[in-house]
Scaffold this motif. Sequence first.
Motif, short mmCIF file in Angstrom:
data_model
loop_
_atom_site.label_atom_id
_atom_site.label_comp_id
_atom_site.label_asym_id
_atom_site.label_seq_id
_atom_site.Cartn_x
_atom_site.Cartn_y
_atom_site.Cartn_z
N TYR A 7 0.93 -1.11 0.06
CA TYR A 7 -0.07 -0.07 0.08
C TYR A 7 0.70 1.16 -0.19
CZ TYR A 7 -2.81 3.63 2.21
OH TYR A 7 -3.56 4.85 2.38
N GLU A 8 1.90 1.41 0.73
CA GLU A 8 2.59 2.39 0.98
C GLU A 8 3.51 2.67 -0.29
OE1 GLU A 8 2.43 4.72 3.39
OE2 GLU A 8 1.64 3.42 4.81
N ALA A 9 3.74 1.64 -1.06
CA ALA A 9 4.78 1.63 -2.07
C ALA A 9 3.85 2.15 -3.42
CB ALA A 9 5.48 0.50 -2.41
N ASN A 10 2.42 2.11 -3.35
CA ASN A 10 1.85 2.38 -4.68
C ASN A 10 0.58 3.24 -4.43
OD1 ASN A 10 2.70 0.17 -6.51
ND2 ASN A 10 2.59 -1.03 -4.62
N PHE A 11 0.39 3.71 -3.26
CA PHE A 11 -0.63 4.50 -2.91
C PHE A 11 -0.71 5.85 -3.80
CE2 PHE A 11 -2.36 8.37 -0.87
CZ PHE A 11 -3.95 8.10 -0.90
N ALA A 12 0.51 6.53 -3.73
CA ALA A 12 0.42 7.70 -4.31
C ALA A 12 0.06 7.64 -5.92
CB ALA A 12 1.78 8.33 -4.47
N ARG A 13 0.61 6.63 -6.59
CA ARG A 13 0.48 6.39 -8.00
C ARG A 13 -1.02 6.00 -8.27
NH1 ARG A 13 5.06 3.57 -11.44
NH2 ARG A 13 3.56 4.30 -12.83
N VAL A 14 -1.54 5.18 -7.54
CA VAL A 14 -2.99 4.77 -7.74
C VAL A 14 -4.01 5.84 -7.45
CG1 VAL A 14 -4.87 3.54 -6.76
CG2 VAL A 14 -2.86 2.39 -6.85
N TYR A 15 -3.63 6.78 -6.54
CA TYR A 15 -4.64 8.15 -6.09
C TYR A 15 -4.26 8.93 -7.33
CZ TYR A 15 -6.79 11.93 -4.05
OH TYR A 15 -7.86 13.03 -3.85
N ALA A 16 -3.15 9.12 -7.93
CA ALA A 16 -2.86 10.13 -8.91
C ALA A 16 -3.47 9.83 -9.88
CB ALA A 16 -1.34 10.08 -9.28
N PHE A 17 -3.73 8.52 -10.43
CA PHE A 17 -4.53 7.91 -11.67
C PHE A 17 -5.93 8.15 -11.44
CE2 PHE A 17 -6.79 4.34 -13.80
CZ PHE A 17 -6.02 4.52 -14.91
N VAL A 18 -6.49 8.03 -10.07
CA VAL A 18 -7.78 7.95 -9.99
C VAL A 18 -8.38 9.41 -10.03
CG1 VAL A 18 -9.69 7.43 -8.40
CG2 VAL A 18 -8.12 5.71 -8.80
N ALA A 19 -7.52 10.17 -9.20
CA ALA A 19 -7.97 11.70 -8.95
C ALA A 19 -8.15 12.21 -10.46
CB ALA A 19 -6.95 12.42 -7.96
N ARG A 20 -7.27 12.10 -11.48
CA ARG A 20 -7.36 12.69 -12.74
C ARG A 20 -8.51 12.38 -13.43
NH1 ARG A 20 -2.82 15.98 -13.32
NH2 ARG A 20 -1.38 15.83 -11.69
N ARG A 21 -9.21 11.24 -13.13
CA ARG A 21 -10.20 10.78 -14.09
C ARG A 21 -11.67 10.80 -13.46
NH1 ARG A 21 -5.49 8.64 -14.90
NH2 ARG A 21 -5.00 7.77 -17.00
N VAL A 22 -11.82 11.26 -12.31
CA VAL A 22 -12.91 11.27 -11.68
C VAL A 22 -13.27 13.04 -11.06
CG1 VAL A 22 -13.55 9.11 -10.75
CG2 VAL A 22 -12.54 10.43 -9.43
N PRO A 23 -14.36 13.65 -11.01
CA PRO A 23 -14.46 14.81 -10.76
C PRO A 23 -14.22 15.36 -9.26
CG PRO A 23 -16.63 14.08 -11.28
CD PRO A 23 -15.70 12.91 -11.60
N GLY A 24 -14.76 14.58 -8.36
CA GLY A 24 -14.71 15.04 -6.80
C GLY A 24 -13.42 14.36 -6.03
N ARG A 25 -13.07 14.78 -4.88
CA ARG A 25 -12.17 14.21 -4.04
C ARG A 25 -12.79 12.95 -3.47
NH1 ARG A 25 -7.83 15.56 -1.24
NH2 ARG A 25 -7.20 17.41 -2.37
N GLU A 26 -13.96 13.20 -2.93
CA GLU A 26 -14.74 12.03 -2.22
C GLU A 26 -14.84 10.97 -3.14
OE1 GLU A 26 -19.07 11.28 0.04
OE2 GLU A 26 -18.41 13.25 -0.66
N GLU A 27 -14.94 11.17 -4.50
CA GLU A 27 -15.14 9.96 -5.32
C GLU A 27 -13.77 9.20 -5.47
OE1 GLU A 27 -18.11 9.08 -9.36
OE2 GLU A 27 -17.29 11.22 -8.49
N ALA A 28 -12.66 10.08 -5.71
CA ALA A 28 -11.35 9.78 -5.95
C ALA A 28 -10.95 8.80 -4.50
CB ALA A 28 -10.37 10.80 -6.08
N GLU A 29 -11.30 9.26 -3.53
CA GLU A 29 -10.93 8.51 -2.26
C GLU A 29 -11.55 7.29 -2.16
OE1 GLU A 29 -11.63 11.13 0.97
OE2 GLU A 29 -10.00 12.47 0.73
#
Lengths: 344, 179
Positions: B28-50
């Motif tokens: 999780y620690e090694a991959n969190f940033a990349r997964v979040y970056a991928f998702v956050a740029r593809r959905v409109p809201g922070r809550e949905e990205a989380e």
Amino acid sequence: MNDFMIEKLDQQIDRLLRADQPGRQSDPELRELMQIAGEIALVPSPAFQTRLREELHSSAGPGQAQRETVIPPIFASSSLTFPMNGSRLALSFGLHVIALALIATSGWWVVENRQVVRMKVAELVPGNDDYLLPVAPGKIGGGGGGGDRDKMDASHGTAPRFTAQQLTPPLAVVRNQNPALPAEPSLVGPPDLVLPQSDRLGDPMASVLNPPSNGPGNGGGIGSGEGGGIGSGKGPGMGEGYGGGIGGGIYRVGGGVSAPRPIYDPDPEYSEEARKAKFQGTVMLSAIIGPDGRPRDLRVLRSVGMGLDQKALDAVWKWRFAPAMKNSQPVSVQVSIEVAFRLY
Amino acid sequence: LKATEHEAEERRLIEAARTDPARFAEIYEANFARVYAFVARRVPGREEAEDITAEVFHQALAGLAGFEWRGTPFIAWLLGIASNLVARRWKGAVAAQTEVPVDEMELATNSEEAERQALFAQLLRRLPEDQCHVLERRFFEQRSIREIAQEMGRSEGAVKQLQFRALETLRSQIRDRHE
């Protein structure tokens, strides 16, 4: 940057956070600041990162299995939800409504039609089979009885074998342990008549097993009659009559013999097989109702199958009757019982 | 050589997590940033990205036993799950359940995006305390200017000024890094 621009920047940030597309900025400085704001909006919250770490930690631990069995909320939006299929949800809802309606109306129907439901209770009818020969109109021939004036009723046991001449009457309780001339006890009757034998002599029709007793009769033998036989008759035979051999027996309803009356008659159950097939029918049983009001020798005279025969036998076996009466005495009678199975 | 070492390290982490799920924390620690970056740029809201990011890791944890090496890095598998969840979000519940492959170009872009986010997170932490506080409340917790003003005991105008100065500071720091 003046206050107007600061206000405008805040409005644009508001739109960005509400996931609205911010308008295109003509002012290059404002545009640059909004690009920075856009990048900050994509930075993950440290609080979320920590929360998810803890959530995964607990999922990876002993609670994992429990999480997998959690039923996801239907309308809530969270990481625990699964995609909701609207049509299936509607179908499920509809089926549940129908099921509840059926349960509710079936309860109402049973209350309203209580008497109809009770109609499937079995019916006692006069015997119309040739299971037994008709009872002789006069006094019953054959039989015997005995006893040694014991205060207790004769005890249950088997009869000795039949011989043409009786040397020693049967005894449930042997008073003289050392007779001068020992001889095998017997009853007078056809020697080729064979009944079940055992070491314990007694009245086969008696209901009391212990203590052993020769009964309140007299003249030796076992029972309430007279003579060296077994039973309530007279002589060296067995049964209600006199003069040897076997007498008495089972009556049929009519001719001075009243019908037994059910006093405890729980309804038979429907078999699962017949219920599924919506099968209806009437099972005809034959039974002997003893002086004690208990049914015995139950037989199926007319079978309908589908497991209903056994259900009828199971139910009638539990029934209890006020016994048939003849001359104010309870007697055994042969009856037929119709058990009707109806679905309403 | 570095790539080979990285892959060996990943394999070791995954094997460890398969035998002991508590070791999934390292993945999780090694991959969190990349997964979040991928998702956050593809959905409109922070809550949905989380929500989607959380679901990606929960699915990964549940399906780790079935993961097979196919010559691509582990992050590609995670982004495949994320891509599938994002597609489902856009197309509705009946979207395909199959894993959506992520190509090498997407992986490279995602790496850059994650680095950029890490940079902004770092710059954010270096801001003066009151400026950092305003941006965190505004962007992470999605509070209004009025709420932040009440919490800080300042006027709404003063909070807007702090917000403006914080963004200006970040802009100048980015410019400095490019020069």
